[in-house]
Design a protein around this motif. Structure first.
Motif, PDB file in Angstrom:
ATOM      1  N   SER A 174     -25.346 -14.724  19.451  1.00 28.51           N
ATOM      2  CA  SER A 174     -25.571 -16.144  18.915  1.00 28.51           C
ATOM      3  C   SER A 174     -25.632 -16.061  17.517  1.00 28.51           C
ATOM      4  CB  SER A 174     -26.837 -16.509  19.685  1.00 28.51           C
ATOM      5  OG  SER A 174     -26.885 -16.695  20.920  1.00 28.51           O
ATOM      6  N   LEU A 175     -25.607 -17.334  16.771  1.00 27.90           N
ATOM      7  CA  LEU A 175     -25.754 -17.743  15.630  1.00 27.90           C
ATOM      8  C   LEU A 175     -26.672 -18.847  15.352  1.00 27.90           C
ATOM      9  CD1 LEU A 175     -22.036 -17.491  14.769  1.00 27.90           C
ATOM     10  CD2 LEU A 175     -23.368 -15.945  13.585  1.00 27.90           C
ATOM     11  N   VAL A 176     -27.608 -18.567  14.295  1.00 22.68           N
ATOM     12  CA  VAL A 176     -28.695 -19.431  13.855  1.00 22.68           C
ATOM     13  C   VAL A 176     -28.598 -20.080  12.675  1.00 22.68           C
ATOM     14  CG1 VAL A 176     -31.441 -19.528  13.631  1.00 22.68           C
ATOM     15  CG2 VAL A 176     -30.331 -17.652  14.891  1.00 22.68           C
ATOM     16  N   MET A 177     -28.482 -21.754  12.750  1.00 31.42           N
ATOM     17  CA  MET A 177     -28.056 -22.479  12.000  1.00 31.42           C
ATOM     18  C   MET A 177     -29.173 -23.544  11.385  1.00 31.42           C
ATOM     19  SD  MET A 177     -24.915 -21.311  11.849  1.00 31.42           S
ATOM     20  CE  MET A 177     -24.263 -22.605  10.833  1.00 31.42           C
ATOM     21  N   ILE A 178     -29.390 -23.449  10.060  1.00 30.51           N
ATOM     22  CA  ILE A 178     -30.458 -24.426   9.821  1.00 30.51           C
ATOM     23  C   ILE A 178     -29.940 -25.577   9.303  1.00 30.51           C
ATOM     24  CG2 ILE A 178     -32.233 -24.410   8.040  1.00 30.51           C
ATOM     25  CD1 ILE A 178     -32.993 -22.126  10.034  1.00 30.51           C
ATOM     26  N   SER A 179     -30.540 -26.668   9.516  1.00 31.05           N
ATOM     27  CA  SER A 179     -30.030 -27.853   9.138  1.00 31.05           C
ATOM     28  C   SER A 179     -30.156 -28.281   7.513  1.00 31.05           C
ATOM     29  CB  SER A 179     -30.436 -29.220   9.989  1.00 31.05           C
ATOM     30  OG  SER A 179     -31.920 -29.168   9.838  1.00 31.05           O
ATOM     31  N   ILE A 215     -15.853 -22.184  11.433  1.00 25.59           N
ATOM     32  CA  ILE A 215     -15.849 -20.853  10.926  1.00 25.59           C
ATOM     33  C   ILE A 215     -17.491 -20.550  10.304  1.00 25.59           C
ATOM     34  CG2 ILE A 215     -14.973 -19.086   9.349  1.00 25.59           C
ATOM     35  CD1 ILE A 215     -12.428 -21.035   9.431  1.00 25.59           C
ATOM     36  N   ILE A 216     -18.039 -19.695  10.960  1.00 26.52           N
ATOM     37  CA  ILE A 216     -19.319 -19.252  10.363  1.00 26.52           C
ATOM     38  C   ILE A 216     -19.540 -17.999   9.662  1.00 26.52           C
ATOM     39  CG2 ILE A 216     -21.716 -19.239  11.210  1.00 26.52           C
ATOM     40  CD1 ILE A 216     -21.358 -20.839  13.482  1.00 26.52           C
ATOM     41  N   VAL A 217     -19.895 -17.754   8.696  1.00 26.16           N
ATOM     42  CA  VAL A 217     -20.178 -16.697   7.734  1.00 26.16           C
ATOM     43  C   VAL A 217     -21.907 -16.237   7.963  1.00 26.16           C
ATOM     44  CG1 VAL A 217     -20.248 -15.578   5.594  1.00 26.16           C
ATOM     45  CG2 VAL A 217     -18.589 -17.328   6.249  1.00 26.16           C
ATOM     46  N   VAL A 218     -21.873 -14.923   8.467  1.00 29.47           N
ATOM     47  CA  VAL A 218     -23.033 -14.386   8.622  1.00 29.47           C
ATOM     48  C   VAL A 218     -23.163 -13.032   7.884  1.00 29.47           C
ATOM     49  CG1 VAL A 218     -22.656 -13.340  10.659  1.00 29.47           C
ATOM     50  CG2 VAL A 218     -24.862 -13.894  10.000  1.00 29.47           C
ATOM     51  N   ALA A 219     -24.198 -12.630   7.122  1.00 28.14           N
ATOM     52  CA  ALA A 219     -24.492 -11.346   6.494  1.00 28.14           C
ATOM     53  C   ALA A 219     -24.941 -10.455   7.642  1.00 28.14           C
ATOM     54  CB  ALA A 219     -25.516 -11.290   5.346  1.00 28.14           C
ATOM     55  N   GLU A 220     -24.496  -9.048   7.633  1.00 30.02           N
ATOM     56  CA  GLU A 220     -24.719  -8.124   8.618  1.00 30.02           C
ATOM     57  C   GLU A 220     -26.226  -8.056   8.548  1.00 30.02           C
ATOM     58  OE1 GLU A 220     -23.846  -3.560   9.732  1.00 30.02           O
ATOM     59  OE2 GLU A 220     -23.332  -4.159   7.729  1.00 30.02           O
ATOM     60  N   LYS A 221     -26.864  -7.800   7.319  1.00 31.44           N
ATOM     61  CA  LYS A 221     -28.240  -7.676   7.196  1.00 31.44           C
ATOM     62  C   LYS A 221     -29.207  -8.601   7.751  1.00 31.44           C
ATOM     63  CE  LYS A 221     -28.804  -9.882   2.636  1.00 31.44           C
ATOM     64  NZ  LYS A 221     -29.463 -10.885   3.107  1.00 31.44           N
ATOM     65  N   ASP A 222     -28.691 -10.030   8.057  1.00 28.24           N
ATOM     66  CA  ASP A 222     -29.458 -10.856   8.785  1.00 28.24           C
ATOM     67  C   ASP A 222     -29.261 -10.856  10.397  1.00 28.24           C
ATOM     68  OD1 ASP A 222     -30.270 -11.691   6.219  1.00 28.24           O
ATOM     69  OD2 ASP A 222     -28.512 -13.144   6.134  1.00 28.24           O
ATOM     70  N   ILE A 223     -28.570 -10.017  10.675  1.00 27.32           N
ATOM     71  CA  ILE A 223     -28.423  -9.890  12.378  1.00 27.32           C
ATOM     72  C   ILE A 223     -29.490  -9.090  13.007  1.00 27.32           C
ATOM     73  CG2 ILE A 223     -26.830  -9.232  14.201  1.00 27.32           C
ATOM     74  CD1 ILE A 223     -24.446  -9.610  12.489  1.00 27.32           C
ATOM     75  N   THR A 224     -30.204  -9.636  13.724  1.00 28.66           N
ATOM     76  CA  THR A 224     -31.321  -9.133  14.375  1.00 28.66           C
ATOM     77  C   THR A 224     -31.003  -8.819  15.678  1.00 28.66           C
ATOM     78  OG1 THR A 224     -32.380 -11.188  15.207  1.00 28.66           O
ATOM     79  CG2 THR A 224     -32.771 -10.519  12.872  1.00 28.66           C
ATOM     80  N   GLY A 225     -32.052  -8.107  16.562  1.00 20.15           N
ATOM     81  CA  GLY A 225     -31.821  -7.505  17.907  1.00 20.15           C
ATOM     82  C   GLY A 225     -32.190  -8.887  18.939  1.00 20.15           C
ATOM     83  N   ASP A 226     -33.117  -9.662  18.458  1.00 17.50           N
ATOM     84  CA  ASP A 226     -33.352 -10.676  19.590  1.00 17.50           C
ATOM     85  C   ASP A 226     -33.923 -11.802  18.941  1.00 17.50           C
ATOM     86  OD1 ASP A 226     -36.424 -10.170  18.881  1.00 17.50           O
ATOM     87  OD2 ASP A 226     -35.889  -8.154  19.068  1.00 17.50           O
ATOM     88  N   TYR A 227     -34.234 -12.762  19.741  1.00 10.93           N
ATOM     89  CA  TYR A 227     -34.700 -14.237  19.348  1.00 10.93           C
ATOM     90  C   TYR A 227     -35.873 -14.204  18.756  1.00 10.93           C
ATOM     91  CZ  TYR A 227     -31.221 -16.293  22.216  1.00 10.93           C
ATOM     92  OH  TYR A 227     -29.974 -16.427  23.276  1.00 10.93           O
ATOM     93  N   LEU A 243     -14.528 -20.920  17.617  1.00 13.77           N
ATOM     94  CA  LEU A 243     -15.629 -20.399  16.879  1.00 13.77           C
ATOM     95  C   LEU A 243     -15.341 -19.163  16.199  1.00 13.77           C
ATOM     96  CD1 LEU A 243     -18.441 -20.529  15.703  1.00 13.77           C
ATOM     97  CD2 LEU A 243     -19.238 -19.177  17.541  1.00 13.77           C
ATOM     98  N   HIS A 244     -14.986 -18.878  15.081  1.00  7.08           N
ATOM     99  CA  HIS A 244     -14.691 -17.661  14.264  1.00  7.08           C
ATOM    100  C   HIS A 244     -15.948 -17.402  13.377  1.00  7.08           C
ATOM    101  CE1 HIS A 244     -12.040 -14.575  12.497  1.00  7.08           C
ATOM    102  NE2 HIS A 244     -12.329 -15.153  11.433  1.00  7.08           N
TER     103      HIS A 244
END
Length: 223
Positions: free
Chosen positions: A137-142, A158-170, A216-217
């Protein structure tokens, strides 16, 4: 003063407190800290390459596509290639996110537009606050940086996400949101996106794009 503020003020007056007593605040904070934590699935308790691999696998299982780039400067070319490979127009709408604006979009032939979508955009790009490996999942802040309309109105998101911002759980992501924004300034909306929009309501037949993007890319920046 809102009705909520009025009610709380009446409660404090009846208790003879103001709500700013240091000792009372510390007692509450300690009680919250001691409260039992909820059960967190073990699946997401991985790190490094294993966490990224899980995020990609879960995102792709949810019918998203994932590309990795080595730096933010590589994002525009990667997105331009994605649009070209899928025979999509070289147009892209984005908000005011400073991370996106700093990328070299001028090195591509993309026709860029900015601000919220009014419903006529085929393609949009946003920057995620974070990702979750256990579900892809991706977490989007309004906000004006990443308008929520871009999450739902364009056909291709298309959603860009930094690897360092990917966590294991919610739970880890929510902790990061609280730390980043603080109790008194939480974002108005936090959207969780897992794959493109879909529905199986009609004859249990899966239909993509039922309530939002058909595609969704995800572009993971591994800097």
């Amino acid at each position: 003063m809102s009705a909520r503020d009025d009610i709380l003020a009446n409660i404090r007056r009846s208790l003879g407190v103001t709500g700013r007593e240091t000792i009372r605040t510390q007692i509450v904070e300690e009680r919250i800290e001691r409260a039992p934590k909820g059960l967190i699935p073990a699946r997401g308790q991985v790190s490094g390459e294993e966490r990224l691999a899980m995020f990609k696998a879960q995102a792709e299982a949810a019918l998203a596509t994932v590309t990795e780039v080595s730096s933010p400067a590589d994002v525009p070319r990667s997105i331009a290639s994605y649009l070209r490979d899928h025979n999509l127009p070289a147009t892209l709408r984005m908000g005011a996110d400073l991370r996106l604006k700093a990328m070299p979009w001028g090195e591509t032939s993309l026709d860029m537009s900015h601000g919220p979508s009014a419903g006529g955009d085929l393609n949009a790009v946003s920057h995620a606050f974070g990702g979750v490996a256990e579900t892809g999942s991706l977490v989007m802040i309004s906000g004006p940086e990443n308008p929520s309309t871009l999450n739902f109105l364009p056909d291709n998101h298309i959603i860009v996400v930094a690897e360092k911002d990917i966590t294991g759980d919610y739970e880890a992501v929510w902790s990061k949101v609280r730390f980043a924004f603080g109790k008194s300034s939480m974002p108005r909306t936090v959207n969780w996106i897992t794959g493109p929009s879909r529905s199986g309501d009609i004859e249990q037949t899966m239909l993509l794009g039922a309530h939002g993007p058909r595609r969704l890319h995800i572009v993971v920046v591994r800097e």
